[in-house]
Design a protein around this motif. Structure first.
Motif, PDB file in Angstrom:
ATOM      1  N   LEU A 321      49.835  19.506  38.535  1.00 31.27           N
ATOM      2  CA  LEU A 321      48.587  19.275  37.834  1.00 31.27           C
ATOM      3  C   LEU A 321      48.359  20.427  36.870  1.00 31.27           C
ATOM      4  N   ALA A 322      47.616  20.166  35.813  1.00 29.02           N
ATOM      5  CA  ALA A 322      47.273  21.227  34.870  1.00 29.02           C
ATOM      6  C   ALA A 322      45.840  21.660  35.104  1.00 29.02           C
ATOM      7  N   VAL A 323      45.598  22.948  34.916  1.00 27.42           N
ATOM      8  CA  VAL A 323      44.247  23.483  35.025  1.00 27.42           C
ATOM      9  C   VAL A 323      43.467  23.092  33.775  1.00 27.42           C
ATOM     10  N   ARG A 324      42.262  22.637  33.970  1.00 24.52           N
ATOM     11  CA  ARG A 324      41.349  22.314  32.872  1.00 24.52           C
ATOM     12  C   ARG A 324      40.083  23.155  33.021  1.00 24.52           C
ATOM     13  N   LYS A 325      39.438  23.453  31.893  1.00 24.63           N
ATOM     14  CA  LYS A 325      38.221  24.262  31.914  1.00 24.63           C
ATOM     15  C   LYS A 325      38.470  25.547  32.698  1.00 24.63           C
ATOM     16  N   ALA A 326      39.484  26.280  32.263  1.00 25.31           N
ATOM     17  CA  ALA A 326      39.949  27.423  33.038  1.00 25.31           C
ATOM     18  C   ALA A 326      39.121  28.681  32.825  1.00 25.31           C
ATOM     19  N   HIS A 327      38.011  28.584  32.073  1.00 24.16           N
ATOM     20  CA  HIS A 327      37.222  29.794  31.831  1.00 24.16           C
ATOM     21  C   HIS A 327      36.493  30.258  33.088  1.00 24.16           C
ATOM     22  N   VAL A 328      36.558  29.534  34.163  1.00 24.93           N
ATOM     23  CA  VAL A 328      36.078  29.893  35.507  1.00 24.93           C
ATOM     24  C   VAL A 328      34.715  30.580  35.515  1.00 24.93           C
ATOM     25  N   GLU A 329      33.935  30.376  34.492  1.00 26.63           N
ATOM     26  CA  GLU A 329      32.537  30.800  34.444  1.00 26.63           C
ATOM     27  C   GLU A 329      32.337  32.206  35.010  1.00 26.63           C
ATOM     28  N   PRO A 330      32.703  33.239  34.245  1.00 23.13           N
ATOM     29  CA  PRO A 330      32.683  34.605  34.760  1.00 23.13           C
ATOM     30  C   PRO A 330      31.308  35.099  35.170  1.00 23.13           C
ATOM     31  N   TYR A 331      30.235  34.453  34.690  1.00 21.19           N
ATOM     32  CA  TYR A 331      28.901  34.893  35.090  1.00 21.19           C
ATOM     33  C   TYR A 331      28.618  34.563  36.550  1.00 21.19           C
ATOM     34  N   VAL A 339      37.506  25.559  39.087  1.00 16.88           N
ATOM     35  CA  VAL A 339      38.280  25.013  37.976  1.00 16.88           C
ATOM     36  C   VAL A 339      38.393  23.505  38.181  1.00 16.88           C
ATOM     37  N   TYR A 340      38.763  22.815  37.113  1.00 15.61           N
ATOM     38  CA  TYR A 340      39.082  21.395  37.191  1.00 15.61           C
ATOM     39  C   TYR A 340      40.590  21.232  37.094  1.00 15.61           C
ATOM     40  N   LEU A 341      41.130  20.277  37.823  1.00 11.32           N
ATOM     41  CA  LEU A 341      42.549  19.960  37.795  1.00 11.32           C
ATOM     42  C   LEU A 341      42.738  18.564  37.218  1.00 11.32           C
ATOM     43  N   SER A 342      43.851  18.364  36.511  1.00 10.25           N
ATOM     44  CA  SER A 342      44.058  17.125  35.757  1.00 10.25           C
ATOM     45  C   SER A 342      44.676  16.023  36.616  1.00 10.25           C
ATOM     46  N   GLY A 343      44.082  15.723  37.723  1.00 14.65           N
ATOM     47  CA  GLY A 343      44.503  14.611  38.561  1.00 14.65           C
ATOM     48  C   GLY A 343      43.347  14.228  39.457  1.00 14.65           C
ATOM     49  N   GLY A 344      43.211  12.926  39.741  1.00 12.32           N
ATOM     50  CA  GLY A 344      42.090  12.460  40.542  1.00 12.32           C
ATOM     51  C   GLY A 344      42.487  11.351  41.491  1.00 12.32           C
ATOM     52  N   LYS A 345      41.541  10.502  41.826  1.00 14.29           N
ATOM     53  CA  LYS A 345      41.786   9.420  42.779  1.00 14.29           C
ATOM     54  C   LYS A 345      42.918   8.512  42.321  1.00 14.29           C
ATOM     55  N   LEU A 346      42.970   8.295  41.009  1.00 12.59           N
ATOM     56  CA  LEU A 346      44.003   7.419  40.458  1.00 12.59           C
ATOM     57  C   LEU A 346      45.401   7.944  40.738  1.00 12.59           C
ATOM     58  N   HIS A 347      45.515   9.250  40.963  1.00 12.06           N
ATOM     59  CA  HIS A 347      46.817   9.881  41.103  1.00 12.06           C
ATOM     60  C   HIS A 347      47.102  10.330  42.525  1.00 12.06           C
ATOM     61  N   GLY A 348      46.236   9.973  43.457  1.00  8.85           N
ATOM     62  CA  GLY A 348      46.487  10.297  44.846  1.00  8.85           C
ATOM     63  C   GLY A 348      46.059  11.685  45.264  1.00  8.85           C
ATOM     64  N   VAL A 349      45.276  12.384  44.449  1.00 10.83           N
ATOM     65  CA  VAL A 349      44.790  13.711  44.832  1.00 10.83           C
ATOM     66  C   VAL A 349      43.794  13.568  45.972  1.00 10.83           C
ATOM     67  N   GLU A 350      43.898  14.458  46.963  1.00  7.85           N
ATOM     68  CA  GLU A 350      43.074  14.365  48.169  1.00  7.85           C
ATOM     69  C   GLU A 350      42.131  15.553  48.280  1.00  7.85           C
ATOM     70  N   GLU A 351      40.922  15.289  48.746  1.00 12.97           N
ATOM     71  CA  GLU A 351      40.006  16.378  49.063  1.00 12.97           C
ATOM     72  C   GLU A 351      40.608  17.272  50.145  1.00 12.97           C
ATOM     73  N   SER A 682      53.196  17.383  43.370  1.00 12.22           N
ATOM     74  CA  SER A 682      51.888  16.932  42.957  1.00 12.22           C
ATOM     75  C   SER A 682      51.997  15.806  41.960  1.00 12.22           C
ATOM     76  N   PHE A 683      50.898  15.135  41.818  1.00 13.93           N
ATOM     77  CA  PHE A 683      50.890  13.930  41.007  1.00 13.93           C
ATOM     78  C   PHE A 683      50.480  14.228  39.587  1.00 13.93           C
ATOM     79  N   LEU A 684      49.981  13.258  38.974  1.00 10.61           N
ATOM     80  CA  LEU A 684      49.930  13.049  37.561  1.00 10.61           C
ATOM     81  C   LEU A 684      49.252  14.107  36.719  1.00 10.61           C
ATOM     82  N   ASN A 685      49.856  14.377  35.544  1.00 11.49           N
ATOM     83  CA  ASN A 685      49.180  15.129  34.504  1.00 11.49           C
ATOM     84  C   ASN A 685      48.408  14.122  33.652  1.00 11.49           C
ATOM     85  N   THR A 686      47.090  14.126  33.748  1.00 11.35           N
ATOM     86  CA  THR A 686      46.343  13.149  32.960  1.00 11.35           C
ATOM     87  C   THR A 686      46.273  13.597  31.524  1.00 11.35           C
ATOM     88  N   SER A 687      45.985  12.655  30.648  1.00 11.96           N
ATOM     89  CA  SER A 687      45.940  12.971  29.232  1.00 11.96           C
ATOM     90  C   SER A 687      44.513  13.192  28.737  1.00 11.96           C
TER      91      SER A 687
END
Length: 717
Positions: A321-331, A339-351, A682-687
């Motif tokens: 998976l790719a990291v998205r919104k990687a600025h991790v809110e330093p405040y 962070v957000y990762l570029s995979g979700g329910k559609l790709h089999g990512v599990e909580e 890991s599963f899918l890199n979403t676009s």
């Protein structure tokens, strides 16, 4: 010097069109849409700058010989550009010059690299190839717009581009194509945004004149016909386009010099990266940067994702998976950063699953250790196409190094999602040794967990009379076809345990993908997104020189169709929702592999509301399964139809066949490769990032799967 030892040359074709309307030159060929409205081609501001900046990078960094660069430009008179533009330094970006520039360069040899960059308007037109396109006369041609479009020039249409680039591929060139335009052209949402810039697309669909608009290469196009083209055989090329269908390609407005957003971020990333960085890694970073800059713009990548931009070298095919919104809110205090990762329910990512974040551009084909890991995260919320993750032990995170596009590699699944394994033997010493070796090899890693009390295991392992490990699945019988094709694993061999673990991990990943379904859709609860039907075709067809007669479709058992191999049938997929859907079909094969089979060469096919797509298929039995199949053992594939809103690339769910994995083979190119499933985790890199979608009537699901099970009836030959 032999051809093998020769250092490949590098070539480039750079096209930038700012100036379309020429007040001092009369319009000789006005263009109109189907309603008679005149089509206007607005002046752009960053296309020539794109070309000049790309040229500088190619010459200074990639060391492309300036004599190997063909430059076609249409600058605006009096405008200040990145560098001076002597008239003799470029040719006009006319249709004829574009066609000539896209021919195999004189002097180019097999193995050379060619980089093609187009910045300008993209458009659509009613097709002039009805006999070659699905949809016939109702189809459209996607096109690049030359500078002389209103003065006798033609659109450079998709099939013509395909023939020109196919000639390069056939000549052995390694092709990289960048299209910084609205490559799909039509269905543009909204007008130009003053905060972002001009849109590089023409919203009107031009009504073609079949006689006037015939391309120069029409004879080659008709000869080529429906054969697989460079767009459908993604080997030897990479294509990166600025946006997907229904989206806009924008220009920047807040820089010293205007650029296309795609080109701006592409160059920014390339200048700060090693030369040998894979297309996939560049793409992930670009997606994040472009989407931060422009609403509704998601870059689009097809081709050799694992190839480095200016190299034949291929990375190991490792999915993360790719990291998205990687600025991790330093405040935020570290314990609350996410962070957000570029995979979700559609790709089999599990909580509760855990991922290790690696530096951007890290070669995932290599082993990594703790010193390479920037931080570890645990998924706390899974959405349709993206996931939210919190950091584990935040005090040890290297915050400054976490960037958009960093790879997140799966380290641990929640226990409830693992496949349980039970070792069955009356020999206590053998059982103890099995568990000891399992633990030493970290068998209870991502996909697996030994269950010593034998309470409903998914797999059981025993030792047969020949002293070999025997694997059974939950039904009590691992597919005999596969079992007969695989090499034996002697229990007394120290290396066999590692092979058993890899075999079980492969089978588990296959099972998870095959069973993947939207958890928000309960059994028997239709979402209403699509209707799927299976039927034969009216007549046989020839594909790539092979003839496939119409299939005779029967029912083998309830819910499973029976189709003779090497015959053609169709799956009709209709979008009965009120929104566009991305559609993909995966073949979960009896040889325990997963292949992307529709659409060929594209990450997905867009189905607009009411659209109907006939996906054609034929099935063949793998050579290693033929003897067993002819002996009566059933070979059953599952064709898994995915649809999603927003359209999502699910190619990372692909899985090579089990025997290929164990033989260490990479199908198709003959290269040896070790596909270590500990890395392939890991599963899918979403676009794109998931958007919050409002409920639309009864349509609450934004993705759906439909399984078509096919028993392949073996032929006698």
């Amino acid at each position: 010097m032999s051809q093998v030892d020769r250092v490949p040359d590098k070539w480039a074709v750079l096209i930038g069109v700012d100036y379309y309307e020429h007040p001092e030159q009369p319009i000789t060929t006005p263009r109109h849409d189907g309603r008679g409205n005149k089509i206007e081609y607005k002046i752009l501001h960053g296309c020539v700058n794109d070309v000049l900046a790309v040229e500088q990078y190619l010459v200074d960094t990639i060391k492309v010989d300036p004599q190997h660069i063909t430059k076609l430009l249409a600058p605006c008179p009096g405008r200040k550009y990145l560098s001076q533009l002597p008239v003799d330094s470029y040719r006009d970006a006319s249709y004829d010059n574009m066609v000539d520039a896209l021919k195999v360069p004189r002097g180019a040899k097999r193995g050379d690299f060619i980089y093609i960059h187009f910045s300008g308007h993209g458009a659509r037109a009613t097709t002039i190839f009805p006999e070659l396109k699905d949809g016939g006369a109702d189809a459209v041609d996607e096109a690049l717009v030359p500078s002389d479009i209103t003065r006798g020039g033609n659109y450079l249409r998709d099939l013509e581009i395909g023939v020109l680039l196919q000639a390069m591929v056939d000549a052995g060139l390694v092709v990289t194509v960048i299209l910084d335009c609205c490559h799909s052209g039509g269905a543009i949402r909204g007008d130009d945004d003053p905060e972002i810039g001009e849109t590089r697309g023409i919203p009107n669909i031009y009504k073609s004149d079949p006689e006037r608009d015939l391309p120069r290469t029409i004879d080659s196009i008709m000869k080529f016909g429906r054969q697989p083209s460079w767009m459908h055989t993604p080997q030897g090329f990479v294509v990166l386009a600025a946006c997907q269908e229904l989206e806009t390609a924008k220009e920047t407005t807040d820089k010293d010099y205007t650029h296309g957003i795609l080109t701006y971020w592409l160059l920014s990333i390339l200048r700060n990266s090693p030369v040998e960085i894979s297309s996939q890694a560049i793409y992930e970073r670009i997606c994040a940067k472009v989407q931060d800059s422009s609403r509704n713009q998601t870059p689009y990548l097809v081709g050799d994702r694992d190839r480095f931009f200016f190299s034949k070298k291929l990375r190991s095919r490792v999915y993360a998976l790719a990291v998205r919104k990687a600025h991790v809110e330093p405040y935020r205090v570290p314990i609350d950063r996410l962070v957000y990762l570029s995979g979700g329910k559609l790709h089999g990512v599990e909580e509760e699953s855990e991922y290790a974040i690696l530096p951007w551009g890290f070669d995932l084909g290599k082993r990594f250790d703790d010193t390479d890991i920037l931080g570890r995260v645990q998924v706390k919320k899974v959405m349709p196409a993206t996931s939210l993750a919190l950091f584990i032990l935040p005090c040890g995170v290297r915050w400054d190094d976490i960037e958009d596009g960093c790879a997140a590699v799966l380290q641990k699944l929640p226990i409830a999602k693992k496949s349980t394994v039970h070792f069955v033997t009356p020999d206590e010493n053998l059982r103890v040794n099995f568990k000891k070796e399992w633990d030493q090899l970290h068998g209870d890693r991502t996909w697996l967990k030994v269950n010593e009390d034998n309470s409903s295991p998914f797999f059981t392992i025993s030792v047969d009379d020949s002293g070999n490990f025997k694997i059974r699945d939950w039904s009590g019988n691992l597919t005999a076809v596969i079992e007969n094709a695989l090499k034996s694993l002697p229990a007394a061999n120290a290396d066999s345990m590692r092979a058993v673990i890899r075999r079980l991990e492969h089978l588990t990943r296959f099972r998870i993908t095959k069973e993947l379904a939207n958890p928000d859709i309960g059994p028997g609860t239709p979402s209403g997104l699509i209707r799927v039907e299976v039927d034969t075709v009216s007549e046989g067809q020839s594909v790539s020189g092979r003839w496939f007669p119409p299939a005779e479709i029967g029912e083998w058992v309830p819910g499973v169709y029976e189709v003779p191999e090497k015959t053609m049938f169709r799956i009709a997929i209709k979008n009965q929702s009120s929104r566009p859907l991305g559609c993909v079909v995966l073949d979960c094969g009896a040889e325990i592999g997963i292949e992307h089979v529709f659409p060929r060469g594209e990450p997905y096919r867009i189905l607009h509301p009411g659209d109907h797509e006939d996906a054609l298929f034929w099935m063949e039995i793998a050579s290693e399964m033929r003897v067993s199949a002819q002996g009566g053992i059933p070979v059953v594939d599952t064709l898994k139809v995915f649809v999603s809103d927003p359209p999502t690339n699910i190619d990372s769910l692909r899985l090579q066949g089990l025997k290929e994995m164990e033989d260490g083979r990479r199908g198709g190119d003959g290269e040896m490769w070790a596909q270590n499933l500990e890395d392939l985790l890991s599963f899918l890199n979403t676009s794109r990032l998931a958007k919050s979608l409002p409920a639309r009537g009864a349509l609450k699901a934004d993705w759906e799967t439909f399984n078509v099970k096919i028993r392949i009836k073996p032929s006698s030959n």
